[in-house]
Design a protein around this motif. Structure first.
Motif, short mmCIF file in Angstrom:
data_model
loop_
_atom_site.label_atom_id
_atom_site.label_comp_id
_atom_site.label_asym_id
_atom_site.label_seq_id
_atom_site.Cartn_x
_atom_site.Cartn_y
_atom_site.Cartn_z
N THR A 253 34.60 40.27 33.86
CA THR A 253 34.51 39.71 35.21
C THR A 253 33.05 39.61 35.64
OG1 THR A 253 34.85 41.93 36.11
CG2 THR A 253 36.77 40.49 36.00
N PRO A 271 36.23 35.48 40.07
CA PRO A 271 36.87 36.50 39.23
C PRO A 271 37.46 37.65 40.06
CG PRO A 271 34.50 36.83 39.26
CD PRO A 271 34.77 35.64 40.13
N ASN A 276 42.01 35.03 37.92
CA ASN A 276 40.88 34.21 38.36
C ASN A 276 41.35 33.27 39.47
OD1 ASN A 276 38.93 35.22 36.70
ND2 ASN A 276 38.49 33.30 35.65
#
Length: 496
Positions: A253, A271, A276
């Protein structure tokens, strides 16, 4: 004579409604009753998943534990926004929440760097920005230091739906009453025109002295009932559609948002811990819905986990955010596209403004006028900052970008750009949400290069200037190796 405001009614839940309810009740406590009316049958937009640093002040005022908040909302850390393909295809820059370098009195750091660049120093602004360095290294930890040169300001990415649920649980604990129901009729006082009550389809009546309209784009109270009107800014911000789609979580991330420019708009990549967030903001006059759908679905980093959702909007603001005894907060008050993640902040800012100007002994025109004046200024300043991204571009590869380059921009923005071009000077308007550092990064990132620098930059010899820059760069670089990765930080911190 106006009667005192003892009961506040919030119409609508979601992020806007529950921020409004939680913050007002926390600040005003037993001075008011607060009831929130929402219906599970009405969905929320729920794509506002990126924030800016003032969200931390909101959580701190509410007394929210940061580790619990990160766990409950599946949040990640945000150090800035990476703008890709905005200035030109293949070019990128980070609008970070930090400030580069170390400034002198009356002379910002970029003036020193400008002089150094003319002396054949080829370093760039972001090499002196700790937020940028951490973002690109994928590192993060809370740095506690009294030295502003190594501050690491941050915000969050989070699941807006989970945040609303989190705030609902918090709000009900401190005394907010939640009423489930759909509004069937809105009652008004025949003399003042003020809203007196909401009649629900269940037959229940909810009365109040002050109403906060968080009913989204519809504006059930502020527009459908009070006909307040809307100032359209679509000639300046021409994107009027968004397609949102969640996708599977990536293995790593990133601690920043990605904003990727396309032929007729831009794409966000946000993220989260569990997935997502993705979306495409575009202009329907430059791109068909099918073309937009193909663009977003063809540019996902991971597999989609839900059907894409199309959202239509019109950029602009209500002529009056406060009209009679109704205050519009959130999408009902206006809409500025999520390019700089300001939507949730505008909710927070409006509630704080209301707390400052709360009509304890009754609504009067001076309070209403001041609220509306401050609101209008805030919207306009953010609008100008967003327009800057579109207008200052070298792209000529599509009709959209050609139109953006050649559109007439507000005089306030044109003046700010011209001063910076000629002298490198930045003059921040009073209460502008965006700092000098933000304006600087976007102007430089979009290709606006100043022709001159401040004469104070000449007070050092060439050798002393080079030595100062070397030391500043070392100080900014020093923490990087000691910091954990972003994912490691989240893993450890969220266990607290």
């Amino acid at each position: 004579m106006n009667s005192p405001v003892k009961k506040v009614v919030v119409l609508g839940g979601g992020t806007s409604g529950w921020i409004s309810a939680a913050l007002l009740k926390k600040i005003l406590g037993s001075a008011i009753q607060l009831e929130l009316v929402e219906s599970d049958a009405i969905g929320t937009i729920g794509v506002g998943e990126a924030t800016i640093p003032p969200i931390k002040h909101l959580n701190n005022v509410l007394g929210i534990n940061e580790a619990e908040f990160l766990r409950e909302t599946k949040a990640t850390i945000k150090l800035g926004i990476n703008f890709e393909n905005w200035k030109s295809q293949g070019h990128s820059y980070l609008h970070s929440f930090g400030a580069a370098g170390k400034s002198l009195a009356f002379c910002h750091f970029h003036h020193l760097l400008k002089r150094a660049n003319q002396l054949e120093d080829d370093s760039h602004l972001w090499q002196y920005d700790l937020n940028y360095l951490c973002a690109k290294a994928g590192k993060f930890a809370q740095i506690k230091s009294k030295d502003p040169i190594i501050e690491l300001p941050y915000a969050y990415h989070f699941d807006a739906g989970l945040y609303a649920k989190f705030l609902r649980k918090f709000s009900e604990k401190i005394g907010v009453i939640r009423t489930e129901g759909l509004v069937e009729h809105v009652e008004q006082c025949p003399n003042s025109g003020h809203i007196t009550s909401l009649k629900l389809k269940s037959g229940q009546t909810v009365t109040g002295d002050l109403f906060i309209d968080c009913s989204g784009f519809k504006g059930v109270l502020i527009q459908e009932k009070l006909r307040t009107g809307y100032e359209d800014w679509s000639h300046l911000l021409q994107c009027d559609r968004a397609i949102a789609v969640p996708s599977e979580r990536l293995e790593k991330t990133l601690p920043y948002t990605r904003s990727i420019a396309h032929a007729a708009g831009w794409q966000w990549r946000i993220p989260l811990q569990h997935r997502n967030g993705n979306g495409l903001v575009y202009s329907s006059s430059h791109c068909s819905e099918q073309q937009a759908m193909d663009t977003i679905m063809g540019n996902l980093d991971s597999k989609a986990i839900a059907d894409p959702k199309v959202i239509k909007f019109q950029t602009g603001r209500r002529y009056q955010q406060w009209n009679k005894n109704v205050i519009a907060i959130g999408l009902s008050s206006g809409f500025l596209e999520p390019l700089e993640s300001t939507s949730i902040h505008l909710v927070q800012s409006a509630v704080v403004r209301l707390a400052h100007l709360f009509p304890h002994q009754g609504i009067n025109s001076s309070l209403v006028d001041e609220f509306n004046k401050q609101s209008a200024t805030e919207f306009e300043q953010i609008r100008d900052f967003l327009v800057l991204h579109y207008h200052a571009t070298e792209r000529t590869d599509s009709d959209f970008w050609q139109d953006m380059r050649h559109m007439k921009i507000p005089d306030s923005l044109a003046h700010k750009i011209e001063i910076f071009k000629q002298s490198g000077r930045l003059f921040r308007e009073q209460n502008d949400l965006f700092t000098d550092s933000s304006w600087l990064q976007v102007m430089l990132g979009q290709g606006i290069v100043p022709q001159d620098y401040h004469p104070i930059a000449n007070i050092m010899s060439d050798e002393k200037l080079a030595e100062m820059l070397r030391k500043v760069k070392e100080i900014k670089q020093a923490p990087i190796d000691k910091l954990p990765s972003h994912d490691e930080f989240l893993r450890i911190f969220c266990q607290q």
